[in-house]
Design a protein around this motif. Structure first.
Motif, PDB file in Angstrom:
ATOM      1  N   PRO A  24      59.985 -38.889  51.394  1.00 16.63           N
ATOM      2  CA  PRO A  24      59.077 -39.059  51.884  1.00 16.63           C
ATOM      3  C   PRO A  24      58.371 -40.402  52.389  1.00 16.63           C
ATOM      4  O   PRO A  24      58.556 -41.614  51.661  1.00 16.63           O
ATOM      5  N   GLU A  25      58.089 -40.426  53.213  1.00 18.29           N
ATOM      6  CA  GLU A  25      58.368 -41.954  54.181  1.00 18.29           C
ATOM      7  C   GLU A  25      56.081 -42.083  55.065  1.00 18.29           C
ATOM      8  O   GLU A  25      55.721 -41.411  55.039  1.00 18.29           O
ATOM      9  N   ILE A  26      56.238 -43.143  54.985  1.00 19.72           N
ATOM     10  CA  ILE A  26      54.960 -43.406  55.168  1.00 19.72           C
ATOM     11  C   ILE A  26      54.855 -44.871  56.347  1.00 19.72           C
ATOM     12  O   ILE A  26      55.755 -45.510  56.065  1.00 19.72           O
ATOM     13  N   ALA A  27      54.520 -44.143  57.079  1.00 21.75           N
ATOM     14  CA  ALA A  27      54.800 -45.744  58.458  1.00 21.75           C
ATOM     15  C   ALA A  27      53.706 -46.692  58.788  1.00 21.75           C
ATOM     16  O   ALA A  27      52.583 -46.496  58.891  1.00 21.75           O
ATOM     17  N   ILE A  28      54.088 -47.927  58.884  1.00 15.44           N
ATOM     18  CA  ILE A  28      53.101 -48.930  59.362  1.00 15.44           C
ATOM     19  C   ILE A  28      52.664 -49.048  60.740  1.00 15.44           C
ATOM     20  O   ILE A  28      53.227 -50.387  60.887  1.00 15.44           O
ATOM     21  N   LEU A 106      58.531 -38.070  57.819  1.00 18.75           N
ATOM     22  CA  LEU A 106      57.442 -38.698  57.688  1.00 18.75           C
ATOM     23  C   LEU A 106      56.033 -38.055  57.383  1.00 18.75           C
ATOM     24  O   LEU A 106      55.735 -36.857  57.951  1.00 18.75           O
ATOM     25  N   LYS A 107      55.206 -38.496  56.099  1.00 20.75           N
ATOM     26  CA  LYS A 107      54.341 -37.684  56.105  1.00 20.75           C
ATOM     27  C   LYS A 107      53.319 -38.224  56.242  1.00 20.75           C
ATOM     28  O   LYS A 107      52.738 -37.380  57.025  1.00 20.75           O
ATOM     29  N   ARG A 108      52.295 -39.286  56.856  1.00 24.29           N
ATOM     30  CA  ARG A 108      51.427 -40.003  57.642  1.00 24.29           C
ATOM     31  C   ARG A 108      51.567 -41.388  58.076  1.00 24.29           C
ATOM     32  O   ARG A 108      52.435 -42.264  57.818  1.00 24.29           O
ATOM     33  N   THR A 183      43.382 -60.981  48.748  1.00 29.78           N
ATOM     34  CA  THR A 183      42.425 -61.041  47.753  1.00 29.78           C
ATOM     35  C   THR A 183      42.847 -59.901  46.378  1.00 29.78           C
ATOM     36  O   THR A 183      42.969 -59.541  45.495  1.00 29.78           O
ATOM     37  N   GLY A 184      44.000 -59.010  47.848  1.00 22.52           N
ATOM     38  CA  GLY A 184      44.255 -57.553  46.673  1.00 22.52           C
ATOM     39  C   GLY A 184      42.773 -56.198  47.213  1.00 22.52           C
ATOM     40  O   GLY A 184      43.478 -55.395  46.440  1.00 22.52           O
ATOM     41  N   ALA A 185      41.896 -56.735  47.255  1.00 18.95           N
ATOM     42  CA  ALA A 185      41.317 -55.736  47.916  1.00 18.95           C
ATOM     43  C   ALA A 185      41.423 -54.715  48.338  1.00 18.95           C
ATOM     44  O   ALA A 185      41.895 -54.667  49.278  1.00 18.95           O
ATOM     45  N   GLY A 186      41.008 -53.509  47.584  1.00 18.35           N
ATOM     46  CA  GLY A 186      41.030 -51.897  48.174  1.00 18.35           C
ATOM     47  C   GLY A 186      42.946 -51.425  48.317  1.00 18.35           C
ATOM     48  O   GLY A 186      43.717 -50.857  49.102  1.00 18.35           O
ATOM     49  N   MET A 187      43.884 -52.748  47.700  1.00 19.81           N
ATOM     50  CA  MET A 187      45.203 -52.355  47.561  1.00 19.81           C
ATOM     51  C   MET A 187      45.464 -50.734  46.784  1.00 19.81           C
ATOM     52  O   MET A 187      46.514 -49.979  46.620  1.00 19.81           O
ATOM     53  N   ASN A 188      44.715 -51.096  45.360  1.00 21.17           N
ATOM     54  CA  ASN A 188      45.422 -50.027  44.784  1.00 21.17           C
ATOM     55  C   ASN A 188      44.583 -48.262  45.230  1.00 21.17           C
ATOM     56  O   ASN A 188      44.929 -47.134  45.457  1.00 21.17           O
ATOM     57  N   THR A 189      43.279 -48.100  46.304  1.00 19.81           N
ATOM     58  CA  THR A 189      43.330 -46.746  46.862  1.00 19.81           C
ATOM     59  C   THR A 189      43.691 -46.987  47.999  1.00 19.81           C
ATOM     60  O   THR A 189      44.827 -45.927  47.758  1.00 19.81           O
ATOM     61  N   LEU A 190      44.473 -47.764  48.418  1.00 23.39           N
ATOM     62  CA  LEU A 190      45.346 -47.634  50.072  1.00 23.39           C
ATOM     63  C   LEU A 190      47.347 -46.663  49.165  1.00 23.39           C
ATOM     64  O   LEU A 190      47.522 -45.583  49.297  1.00 23.39           O
ATOM     65  N   ARG A 191      46.978 -47.688  47.657  1.00 23.92           N
ATOM     66  CA  ARG A 191      48.269 -47.035  47.798  1.00 23.92           C
ATOM     67  C   ARG A 191      48.221 -45.885  46.963  1.00 23.92           C
ATOM     68  O   ARG A 191      48.684 -44.959  47.381  1.00 23.92           O
ATOM     69  N   LYS A 192      46.830 -45.323  46.177  1.00 21.85           N
ATOM     70  CA  LYS A 192      46.316 -44.045  45.720  1.00 21.85           C
ATOM     71  C   LYS A 192      46.715 -43.273  47.337  1.00 21.85           C
ATOM     72  O   LYS A 192      46.937 -41.823  47.005  1.00 21.85           O
ATOM     73  N   ASP A 193      45.838 -43.356  48.448  1.00 20.66           N
ATOM     74  CA  ASP A 193      46.187 -42.799  49.473  1.00 20.66           C
ATOM     75  C   ASP A 193      47.366 -42.001  50.127  1.00 20.66           C
ATOM     76  O   ASP A 193      47.615 -41.407  50.153  1.00 20.66           O
ATOM     77  N   MET A 194      48.389 -43.422  49.677  1.00 18.48           N
ATOM     78  CA  MET A 194      49.854 -43.557  50.507  1.00 18.48           C
ATOM     79  C   MET A 194      50.638 -42.096  49.496  1.00 18.48           C
ATOM     80  O   MET A 194      51.117 -41.115  49.772  1.00 18.48           O
ATOM     81  N   LEU A 195      50.490 -42.500  48.202  1.00 15.96           N
ATOM     82  CA  LEU A 195      50.951 -41.803  46.805  1.00 15.96           C
ATOM     83  C   LEU A 195      50.612 -39.735  46.990  1.00 15.96           C
ATOM     84  O   LEU A 195      51.145 -39.065  47.330  1.00 15.96           O
ATOM     85  N   PHE A 196      49.095 -40.022  48.047  1.00 13.00           N
ATOM     86  CA  PHE A 196      48.344 -38.869  47.657  1.00 13.00           C
ATOM     87  C   PHE A 196      49.101 -37.938  48.843  1.00 13.00           C
ATOM     88  O   PHE A 196      49.259 -36.817  49.215  1.00 13.00           O
ATOM     89  N   ALA A 197      49.350 -38.550  50.154  1.00 12.68           N
ATOM     90  CA  ALA A 197      49.687 -38.188  51.028  1.00 12.68           C
ATOM     91  C   ALA A 197      50.984 -38.206  51.563  1.00 12.68           C
ATOM     92  O   ALA A 197      52.061 -37.252  52.096  1.00 12.68           O
ATOM     93  N   CYS A 198      51.704 -38.187  50.131  1.00 13.94           N
ATOM     94  CA  CYS A 198      53.652 -37.911  49.787  1.00 13.94           C
ATOM     95  C   CYS A 198      53.019 -36.761  49.098  1.00 13.94           C
ATOM     96  O   CYS A 198      53.948 -36.217  48.458  1.00 13.94           O
ATOM     97  N   GLY A 199      52.413 -35.926  48.664  1.00 15.77           N
ATOM     98  CA  GLY A 199      52.362 -34.803  47.710  1.00 15.77           C
ATOM     99  C   GLY A 199      52.683 -35.329  46.368  1.00 15.77           C
ATOM    100  O   GLY A 199      52.984 -34.665  45.757  1.00 15.77           O
ATOM    101  N   GLN A 200      52.011 -36.247  45.858  1.00 23.35           N
ATOM    102  CA  GLN A 200      52.224 -37.374  44.608  1.00 23.35           C
ATOM    103  C   GLN A 200      50.835 -36.967  44.176  1.00 23.35           C
ATOM    104  O   GLN A 200      50.049 -37.246  44.397  1.00 23.35           O
TER     105      GLN A 200
END
Ligand code: GTP
Ligand code: MG
Length: 200
Positions: A24-28, A106-108, A183-200
């Protein structure tokens, strides 16, 4: 015209290469220099995969990066740099519309917005174009949050959210993500959001 043809050929070669993508793909996407490539490097935890530059307009094609074995992230060329040649703009538009409009894996779509500025004219034009090109949902992410004082960030968040609700039906408006690649702030949330969008 020759240049455009060259770009088209390159685009086709690229598409052929990635035709059988099973991930699955995520576009930036986002304005040039907003920090897409930097964010992607932080996300994939391998520095120097995507090239970063202080000069806008560095990323010129679609670049695909695996993010673990779960999904791939596509780094797209930024929009809105004033000094772009007209034929470059035409080729850019074709490439983006083609990819966002037709890509099945493309998922999200994640739209990066500079936290210092909120939605600028170029962003709104792009979101309008996207609305007519692709039925897919997009998630807005505020970047470079390390450069903004928290109260200003909170205000920008509210303003952007209102604008999205009012004018862009494909926008996901429940929340807006906020990150800083520095700073890395918000990156974990973003990664989780992407995983969720990809159905993981
Ligand atoms: P194009 O490829 O031209 O579309 O640009 P891009 O969106 O990929 O931007 P890029 O990642 O190349 O970063 C542009 C500039 O912003 C670089 O000088 C980065 O170092 C800087 N930058 C990126 N992320 C951050 C961040 O989280 N905080 C700060 N302070 N600067 C950042
Ligand atoms: Mg880039």
């Amino acid at each position: 015209a020759d240049e455009i043809q060259k770009l088209r050929d390159r685009k086709r070669a690229k598409e052929h290469e990635i035709k059988d993508s099973i991930l699955p793909e995520i576009a930036i996407v986002g304005r040039s220099n907003v920090g897409k490539s930097t964010m992607l490097n932080t996300l994939t935890e391998s520095p120097n995969t995507a090239r970063v530059s202080s000069k806008p307009g560095l990323t010129r094609q679609l670049n695909f990066y695996r993010c673990g074995d779960k999904f791939a992230v596509v780094d797209m060329p930024g929009y809105g740099f004033a000094f772009a040649k007209e034929e470059d703009k035409v080729a850019w538009k074709e490439l983006i519309e083609d990819y966002l409009g037709t890509r099945k894996s493309l998922k999200r779509i994640y739209v990066m917005i500079d936290a210092r500025h909120g939605l600028k004219v170029a962003d709104k034009e792009f979101l309008t174009m996207m609305g007519t090109t692709s039925p897919k949902k997009f998630q807005v992410v505020l970047t470079k949050c390390d450069l903004v004082f928290p109260p200003d960030l909170a205000r920008t968040y509210m303003v952007v959210q209102e604008e999205l609700k009012k004018s862009f039906k494909n926008a996901m408006t429940d929340r807006i993500l906020m990150v800083s690649s520095y700073t890395g702030a918000g990156m974990n949330t973003l990664r989780k959001d992407m995983l969720f969008a990809c159905g993981q």
